[in-house]
Design a protein around this motif. Structure first.
Motif, PDB file in Angstrom:
ATOM      1  N   HIS A   1      -3.999   5.468   9.068  1.00 25.99           N
ATOM      2  CA  HIS A   1      -4.086   6.359   7.907  1.00 25.99           C
ATOM      3  C   HIS A   1      -5.363   7.203   7.932  1.00 25.99           C
ATOM      4  N   TYR A   2      -6.387   6.719   8.621  1.00 24.07           N
ATOM      5  CA  TYR A   2      -7.682   7.398   8.600  1.00 24.07           C
ATOM      6  C   TYR A   2      -7.921   8.273   9.834  1.00 24.07           C
ATOM      7  N   LEU A   3      -6.878   8.487  10.618  1.00 21.78           N
ATOM      8  CA  LEU A   3      -6.966   9.425  11.731  1.00 21.78           C
ATOM      9  C   LEU A   3      -6.810  10.849  11.206  1.00 21.78           C
ATOM     10  N   PRO A   4      -7.326  11.846  11.927  1.00 19.14           N
ATOM     11  CA  PRO A   4      -7.339  13.219  11.394  1.00 19.14           C
ATOM     12  C   PRO A   4      -5.978  13.761  10.994  1.00 19.14           C
ATOM     13  N   ASP A   5      -4.968  13.595  11.851  1.00 16.69           N
ATOM     14  CA  ASP A   5      -3.670  14.193  11.530  1.00 16.69           C
ATOM     15  C   ASP A   5      -2.987  13.514  10.359  1.00 16.69           C
ATOM     16  N   GLN A   6      -3.179  12.206  10.223  1.00 22.17           N
ATOM     17  CA  GLN A   6      -2.576  11.502   9.094  1.00 22.17           C
ATOM     18  C   GLN A   6      -3.246  11.909   7.779  1.00 22.17           C
ATOM     19  N   ALA A   7      -4.552  12.105   7.824  1.00 23.18           N
ATOM     20  CA  ALA A   7      -5.255  12.604   6.640  1.00 23.18           C
ATOM     21  C   ALA A   7      -4.811  14.019   6.317  1.00 23.18           C
ATOM     22  N   GLY A   8      -4.588  14.828   7.367  1.00 20.62           N
ATOM     23  CA  GLY A   8      -4.138  16.196   7.160  1.00 20.62           C
ATOM     24  C   GLY A   8      -2.772  16.272   6.517  1.00 20.62           C
ATOM     25  N   LEU A   9      -1.877  15.358   6.873  1.00 17.59           N
ATOM     26  CA  LEU A   9      -0.545  15.344   6.272  1.00 17.59           C
ATOM     27  C   LEU A   9      -0.629  15.118   4.766  1.00 17.59           C
ATOM     28  N   ALA A  10      -1.572  14.293   4.345  1.00 17.26           N
ATOM     29  CA  ALA A  10      -1.729  14.030   2.908  1.00 17.26           C
ATOM     30  C   ALA A  10      -2.148  15.283   2.159  1.00 17.26           C
ATOM     31  N   MET A  11      -2.871  16.185   2.824  1.00 21.25           N
ATOM     32  CA  MET A  11      -3.322  17.415   2.184  1.00 21.25           C
ATOM     33  C   MET A  11      -2.158  18.339   1.853  1.00 21.25           C
ATOM     34  N   ALA A  12      -1.043  18.199   2.581  1.00 22.73           N
ATOM     35  CA  ALA A  12       0.097  19.107   2.408  1.00 22.73           C
ATOM     36  C   ALA A  12       1.236  18.486   1.616  1.00 22.73           C
ATOM     37  N   ARG A  13       0.992  17.339   0.998  1.00 25.36           N
ATOM     38  CA  ARG A  13       2.041  16.676   0.218  1.00 25.36           C
ATOM     39  C   ARG A  13       1.901  16.989  -1.261  1.00 25.36           C
ATOM     40  N   VAL A  14       3.032  17.109  -1.926  1.00 24.91           N
ATOM     41  CA  VAL A  14       3.065  17.186  -3.384  1.00 24.91           C
ATOM     42  C   VAL A  14       3.339  15.801  -3.944  1.00 24.91           C
ATOM     43  N   VAL A  15       4.300  15.107  -3.339  1.00 21.71           N
ATOM     44  CA  VAL A  15       4.644  13.734  -3.737  1.00 21.71           C
ATOM     45  C   VAL A  15       3.869  12.787  -2.840  1.00 21.71           C
ATOM     46  N   GLU A  16       2.974  12.018  -3.413  1.00 21.43           N
ATOM     47  CA  GLU A  16       2.149  11.110  -2.625  1.00 21.43           C
ATOM     48  C   GLU A  16       2.941   9.880  -2.213  1.00 21.43           C
ATOM     49  N   LYS A  17       2.641   9.349  -1.014  1.00 16.15           N
ATOM     50  CA  LYS A  17       3.309   8.161  -0.516  1.00 16.15           C
ATOM     51  C   LYS A  17       2.594   6.913  -1.027  1.00 16.15           C
ATOM     52  N   SER A  18       3.390   5.925  -1.412  1.00 20.89           N
ATOM     53  CA  SER A  18       2.811   4.719  -2.005  1.00 20.89           C
ATOM     54  C   SER A  18       2.018   3.893  -0.992  1.00 20.89           C
ATOM     55  N   ASP A  19       2.344   4.031   0.306  1.00 23.03           N
ATOM     56  CA  ASP A  19       1.655   3.224   1.311  1.00 23.03           C
ATOM     57  C   ASP A  19       0.410   3.900   1.871  1.00 23.03           C
ATOM     58  N   VAL A  20       0.105   5.106   1.395  1.00 26.98           N
ATOM     59  CA  VAL A  20      -1.105   5.799   1.828  1.00 26.98           C
ATOM     60  C   VAL A  20      -2.188   5.571   0.779  1.00 26.98           C
ATOM     61  N   PRO A  21      -3.335   5.016   1.171  1.00 29.96           N
ATOM     62  CA  PRO A  21      -4.346   4.587   0.185  1.00 29.96           C
ATOM     63  C   PRO A  21      -5.216   5.700  -0.385  1.00 29.96           C
ATOM     64  N   TYR A  22      -4.823   6.939  -0.247  1.00 36.32           N
ATOM     65  CA  TYR A  22      -5.598   8.059  -0.798  1.00 36.32           C
ATOM     66  C   TYR A  22      -4.659   9.224  -1.053  1.00 36.32           C
ATOM     67  N   GLY A  23      -5.130  10.184  -1.846  1.00 35.42           N
ATOM     68  CA  GLY A  23      -4.355  11.368  -2.155  1.00 35.42           C
ATOM     69  C   GLY A  23      -4.808  12.564  -1.346  1.00 35.42           C
ATOM     70  N   PRO A  24      -4.410  13.760  -1.754  1.00 38.70           N
ATOM     71  CA  PRO A  24      -4.796  14.976  -1.026  1.00 38.70           C
ATOM     72  C   PRO A  24      -6.311  15.160  -0.920  1.00 38.70           C
ATOM     73  N   GLY A  25      -7.041  14.861  -2.000  1.00 39.36           N
ATOM     74  CA  GLY A  25      -8.494  14.987  -1.962  1.00 39.36           C
ATOM     75  C   GLY A  25      -9.121  14.030  -0.968  1.00 39.36           C
ATOM     76  N   GLY A  26      -8.600  12.810  -0.917  1.00 35.77           N
ATOM     77  CA  GLY A  26      -9.092  11.840   0.046  1.00 35.77           C
ATOM     78  C   GLY A  26      -8.787  12.269   1.473  1.00 35.77           C
ATOM     79  N   GLY A  27      -7.582  12.843   1.670  1.00 37.56           N
ATOM     80  CA  GLY A  27      -7.223  13.341   2.994  1.00 37.56           C
ATOM     81  C   GLY A  27      -8.160  14.439   3.453  1.00 37.56           C
ATOM     82  N   LEU A  28      -8.514  15.346   2.538  1.00 31.49           N
ATOM     83  CA  LEU A  28      -9.453  16.423   2.868  1.00 31.49           C
ATOM     84  C   LEU A  28     -10.816  15.857   3.234  1.00 31.49           C
ATOM     85  N   ALA A  29     -11.296  14.886   2.471  1.00 35.76           N
ATOM     86  CA  ALA A  29     -12.604  14.291   2.745  1.00 35.76           C
ATOM     87  C   ALA A  29     -12.629  13.618   4.111  1.00 35.76           C
TER      88      ALA A  29
END
Length: 255
Positions: free
Chosen positions: A205-233
């Motif tokens: 989840h903390y690899l660059p591309d996986q974090a990047g995918l979170a930045m482009a989601r509207v509906v957050e996944k329950s198994d990802v421990p952060y949201g779009p802001g966390g993905g950007l960080a």
């Protein structure tokens, strides 16, 4: 003319006179839009077969950004070629002779290439959003819906950051071939496998591309421990580490 301004102009001239970098940016645009539209059309045709829970969690905007999986590879190639091309041709020696202050040279190159990647990334994200929503038909969303504009901007920013990350890696490795040989299979295959393996999923989840995918989601996944802001960080931390590493290698090693 000050050295930083002259360096920016020089790097812009290099970027715009090398055809391969322009074609790579075009490829990033084309594959992202085409693949995202195809995935959206397929999702539209199979929507009625989804379970009720899947329909409730369906991310229309995120579906249209599915092409980013391939688009990021073109952005990686762009970032690597911007830096690695000078090492493979030997032009890096001439460039550093013309701009002895290596920090000015390096950040001038990164700034110009980042600007080009940002423009292409944003144009691509908006184009793929509208094309994807057209393909989704009645299951589409609008740019004014909650968090959709944020996700669209996030998709474009992610493509940009992936290019910058690749520039830093290519500067550290000082080889286009080696950089491509590591980054391409890693982001095309390895991270996808790690993200699906139970034992490695949490770390993936903390690899660059996986974090990047979170930045482009509207509906957050329950198994990802952060949201779009966390993905950007997370993405920014990876990029900062790569750019800093590239600078330290360039500063401390001979060309």
């Amino acid at each position: 003319m000050s050295a930083p301004i002259a360096t920016l102009r020089s790097e812009w001239a290099k970027l715009t006179t090398v055809r391969s970098t322009g074609w790579t940016l075009f490829a990033a645009f084309a594959v992202t839009v085409v693949f995202g539209t195809l995935v959206s059309a397929l999702s539209n045709s199979q929507y009625d077969d989804l379970s009720q829970q899947e329909k409730l969690s369906f991310d229309a905007a995120g579906t249209s950004f599915a092409g980013g999986v391939l688009g990021q590879l073109a952005m990686i190639a762009f970032g690597v070629m911007v830096v690695g091309g000078e090492y493979s041709s030997g032009m890096i020696r001439n460039s550093l002779a013309a701009v002895p202050r290596r920090g000015v040279f390096y950040f001038g190159k990164v700034t110009v290439a980042t600007g080009a990647a940002l423009v292409v990334g944003m144009v691509t994200s908006f184009a793929t959003f509208f094309a994807g929503q057209a393909a989704l038909g009645s299951h589409s969303t609008t740019i004014g819906a909650d968090n959709v504009l944020r996700a669209t901007l996030g998709a474009g920013l992610y493509m940009t950051l992936m290019a910058v990350f690749s520039m830093g890696v290519a500067t550290m490795l000082r080889s286009s071939m080696l950089s491509m040989g590591i980054l391409m299979p890693f982001f095309f295959l390895v991270t996808q496998i790690l993200a699906s393996v139970p034992g490695a999923k949490d770390a993936a989840h903390y690899l660059p591309d996986q974090a990047g995918l979170a930045m482009a989601r509207v509906v957050e996944k329950s198994d990802v421990p952060y949201g779009p802001g966390g993905g950007l960080a997370i993405m920014l931390l990876w990029v900062a580490a790569a750019v800093l590493g590239g600078y330290l290698v360039l500063r401390n090693r001979d060309a």
